[in-house]
Design a protein around this motif. Sequence first.
Motif, PDB file in Angstrom:
ATOM      1  N   GLU A  48      14.808  27.948  47.758  1.00  0.00           N
ATOM      2  CA  GLU A  48      15.493  28.935  47.227  1.00  0.00           C
ATOM      3  C   GLU A  48      14.978  29.259  45.834  1.00  0.00           C
ATOM      4  N   GLU A  49      14.488  28.328  44.999  1.00  0.00           N
ATOM      5  CA  GLU A  49      13.596  28.684  43.909  1.00  0.00           C
ATOM      6  C   GLU A  49      12.443  29.344  43.902  1.00  0.00           C
ATOM      7  N   THR A  50      11.741  29.276  45.038  1.00  0.00           N
ATOM      8  CA  THR A  50      10.243  29.984  45.127  1.00  0.00           C
ATOM      9  C   THR A  50      10.490  30.969  46.138  1.00  0.00           C
ATOM     10  N   ARG A  51      11.611  31.111  46.888  1.00  0.00           N
ATOM     11  CA  ARG A  51      11.786  32.140  47.990  1.00  0.00           C
ATOM     12  C   ARG A  51      10.792  31.971  49.137  1.00  0.00           C
ATOM     13  N   ALA A  52      10.512  30.737  49.291  1.00  0.00           N
ATOM     14  CA  ALA A  52       9.389  30.242  50.380  1.00  0.00           C
ATOM     15  C   ALA A  52      10.062  30.659  51.771  1.00  0.00           C
ATOM     16  N   ASP A  53       9.124  30.712  52.622  1.00  0.00           N
ATOM     17  CA  ASP A  53       9.325  30.838  54.081  1.00  0.00           C
ATOM     18  C   ASP A  53       9.331  29.505  54.645  1.00  0.00           C
ATOM     19  N   LEU A  54       8.403  28.613  54.014  1.00  0.00           N
ATOM     20  CA  LEU A  54       8.388  27.259  54.820  1.00  0.00           C
ATOM     21  C   LEU A  54       8.232  26.259  53.534  1.00  0.00           C
ATOM     22  N   THR A  55       9.117  25.368  53.566  1.00  0.00           N
ATOM     23  CA  THR A  55       8.940  24.343  52.502  1.00  0.00           C
ATOM     24  C   THR A  55       8.929  23.062  53.082  1.00  0.00           C
ATOM     25  N   TYR A  56       8.070  22.136  52.737  1.00  0.00           N
ATOM     26  CA  TYR A  56       7.944  20.964  53.334  1.00  0.00           C
ATOM     27  C   TYR A  56       7.678  19.763  52.369  1.00  0.00           C
ATOM     28  N   GLY A  57       8.021  18.488  52.627  1.00  0.00           N
ATOM     29  CA  GLY A  57       7.807  17.402  51.973  1.00  0.00           C
ATOM     30  C   GLY A  57       6.954  16.325  52.215  1.00  0.00           C
ATOM     31  N   ALA A  58       6.809  15.418  51.559  1.00  0.00           N
ATOM     32  CA  ALA A  58       5.929  14.383  51.918  1.00  0.00           C
ATOM     33  C   ALA A  58       6.629  13.438  52.993  1.00  0.00           C
ATOM     34  N   TYR A  59       5.905  12.598  53.730  1.00  0.00           N
ATOM     35  CA  TYR A  59       6.827  11.870  54.784  1.00  0.00           C
ATOM     36  C   TYR A  59       6.358  10.295  54.618  1.00  0.00           C
ATOM     37  N   GLU A  60       7.174   9.454  55.100  1.00  0.00           N
ATOM     38  CA  GLU A  60       6.674   8.019  55.407  1.00  0.00           C
ATOM     39  C   GLU A  60       6.614   7.616  56.622  1.00  0.00           C
ATOM     40  N   THR A  61       5.696   6.626  57.042  1.00  0.00           N
ATOM     41  CA  THR A  61       5.649   6.069  58.554  1.00  0.00           C
ATOM     42  C   THR A  61       6.230   4.750  58.523  1.00  0.00           C
ATOM     43  N   PHE A  62       7.175   4.304  59.609  1.00  0.00           N
ATOM     44  CA  PHE A  62       7.482   3.012  59.393  1.00  0.00           C
ATOM     45  C   PHE A  62       7.491   2.553  61.123  1.00  0.00           C
ATOM     46  N   ILE A 116       5.293   1.821  56.218  1.00  0.00           N
ATOM     47  CA  ILE A 116       3.691   1.551  56.195  1.00  0.00           C
ATOM     48  C   ILE A 116       3.083   2.240  55.155  1.00  0.00           C
ATOM     49  N   GLN A 117       3.090   3.425  55.283  1.00  0.00           N
ATOM     50  CA  GLN A 117       2.253   4.378  54.457  1.00  0.00           C
ATOM     51  C   GLN A 117       2.929   5.729  54.185  1.00  0.00           C
ATOM     52  N   SER A 118       2.931   6.172  52.907  1.00  0.00           N
ATOM     53  CA  SER A 118       3.432   7.819  52.904  1.00  0.00           C
ATOM     54  C   SER A 118       2.213   8.702  52.754  1.00  0.00           C
ATOM     55  N   PHE A 119       2.845  10.087  53.136  1.00  0.00           N
ATOM     56  CA  PHE A 119       1.754  11.063  53.272  1.00  0.00           C
ATOM     57  C   PHE A 119       2.225  12.070  52.421  1.00  0.00           C
ATOM     58  N   HIS A 120       1.191  12.880  51.677  1.00  0.00           N
ATOM     59  CA  HIS A 120       1.446  14.078  50.773  1.00  0.00           C
ATOM     60  C   HIS A 120       0.389  15.007  51.425  1.00  0.00           C
ATOM     61  N   GLY A 121       0.765  16.352  51.363  1.00  0.00           N
ATOM     62  CA  GLY A 121      -0.026  17.260  51.835  1.00  0.00           C
ATOM     63  C   GLY A 121       0.365  18.110  53.058  1.00  0.00           C
ATOM     64  N   TYR A 138      11.297  12.345  54.575  1.00  0.00           N
ATOM     65  CA  TYR A 138      11.378  12.111  55.833  1.00  0.00           C
ATOM     66  C   TYR A 138      10.663  10.900  56.366  1.00  0.00           C
ATOM     67  N   ARG A 139      11.505   9.891  57.006  1.00  0.00           N
ATOM     68  CA  ARG A 139      10.646   8.910  57.622  1.00  0.00           C
ATOM     69  C   ARG A 139      10.363   8.936  59.120  1.00  0.00           C
ATOM     70  N   TYR A 140       9.067   8.699  59.402  1.00  0.00           N
ATOM     71  CA  TYR A 140       8.554   9.061  60.786  1.00  0.00           C
ATOM     72  C   TYR A 140       8.484   7.629  61.557  1.00  0.00           C
ATOM     73  N   LEU A 141       8.892   7.456  62.551  1.00  0.00           N
ATOM     74  CA  LEU A 141       8.943   6.124  63.368  1.00  0.00           C
ATOM     75  C   LEU A 141       7.646   6.437  64.085  1.00  0.00           C
ATOM     76  N   ILE A 142       6.908   5.225  64.182  1.00  0.00           N
ATOM     77  CA  ILE A 142       5.631   5.101  65.061  1.00  0.00           C
ATOM     78  C   ILE A 142       6.039   4.298  66.129  1.00  0.00           C
ATOM     79  N   ARG A 143       6.202   4.641  67.299  1.00  0.00           N
ATOM     80  CA  ARG A 143       6.523   3.717  68.627  1.00  0.00           C
ATOM     81  C   ARG A 143       5.223   3.566  69.485  1.00  0.00           C
ATOM     82  N   GLU A 144       5.156   2.510  69.911  1.00  0.00           N
ATOM     83  CA  GLU A 144       4.087   2.098  70.698  1.00  0.00           C
ATOM     84  C   GLU A 144       4.099   2.785  71.993  1.00  0.00           C
TER      85      GLU A 144
END
Length: 302
Positions: free
Chosen positions: A112-126, A134-139, A191-197
């Motif tokens: 809302e502040e930026t009037r963006a069409d697409l807004t995303y955050g960093a995420y973490e794997t577990f 396990i690790q967090s990812f930015h970008g 966001y937390r992303y589950l890595i499943r074997e």
Amino acid sequence: MDISIIIPVYNVASYIEVCMHSICRQTFRGNYEVIVVDDCGTDNSIALAESILKQELPRNAVFQILHHAYNRGLSAARNTGDKVSQGKYTLYVDSDDQLMPVCLEKLFQKAEETRADLTYGAYETFSEEHPDGIQSFHGSYIMAWNKLIRKDFLTRHHISFVEGLIHEDNPWNFEVSVHHPVTAVVNEVTYRYLIRENSLQTGKDYQKHFSAYCQILSEYSRIIYSMGAQDAYKYTHYLEQQKALFFSMTMKKGTPEQLHELYSLIRTLAPKPKCSKPDFHYYIPEFLGLWAYKKFHKYHLC
């Protein structure tokens, strides 16, 4: 309605409760809807999801459960949710993943502040072995989840997921990007992303991945050809890079027959680049082109 959360569900009874808890426990004070799409699993995932949503969903949120007549896959389930969603923004969530409590609040505020069409955050794997992370990812990243996108942007550009495809986020993300969305970033894990074997993404059956790579390249080509000639040329380098990436992976994991099939496809797809050292294989007979591409495709990966 501010946000529509779309969640495909298929045989995730071991994970769905944690996912639903995370969606119900948001700090967001706007209005949101939760659209659960039943993709005809054989366990009690849907019953578990419905029970938690009925008991825990806050007053500023509503939910509905949609049912497929037969199993159609993740892409189709997301498309089904898109057709009925009422939110200004859409957020895709995988049913074995989790939202951080501030996810909706932070993404919506930034959009809302930026009037963006697409807004995303960093995420973490577990993983199940490492539930604390396990690790967090930015970008930037290809995946569609954890991205708050304006519904009218998707509608205006007729963007949907290719059905029957694994790695379905690749063509979706590419098609979004070529329409140049105004983009904003939340530099916080949302966001937390589950890595499943044993998931499709980590499975050992290369044939499934190979078939997907061929279809993805075809989709990239379709998207590029839908542009004007001048715009199409801008994305030729990206397509050549993806061709080289999938070719390299097939050299390592595929069969000689798959490699030949992929190269034949590479030669037929997309606007051909100007002739240069790594590109001359297009202009010689295919059997020689394959030999040359094995030698020079790595230059497209730079």
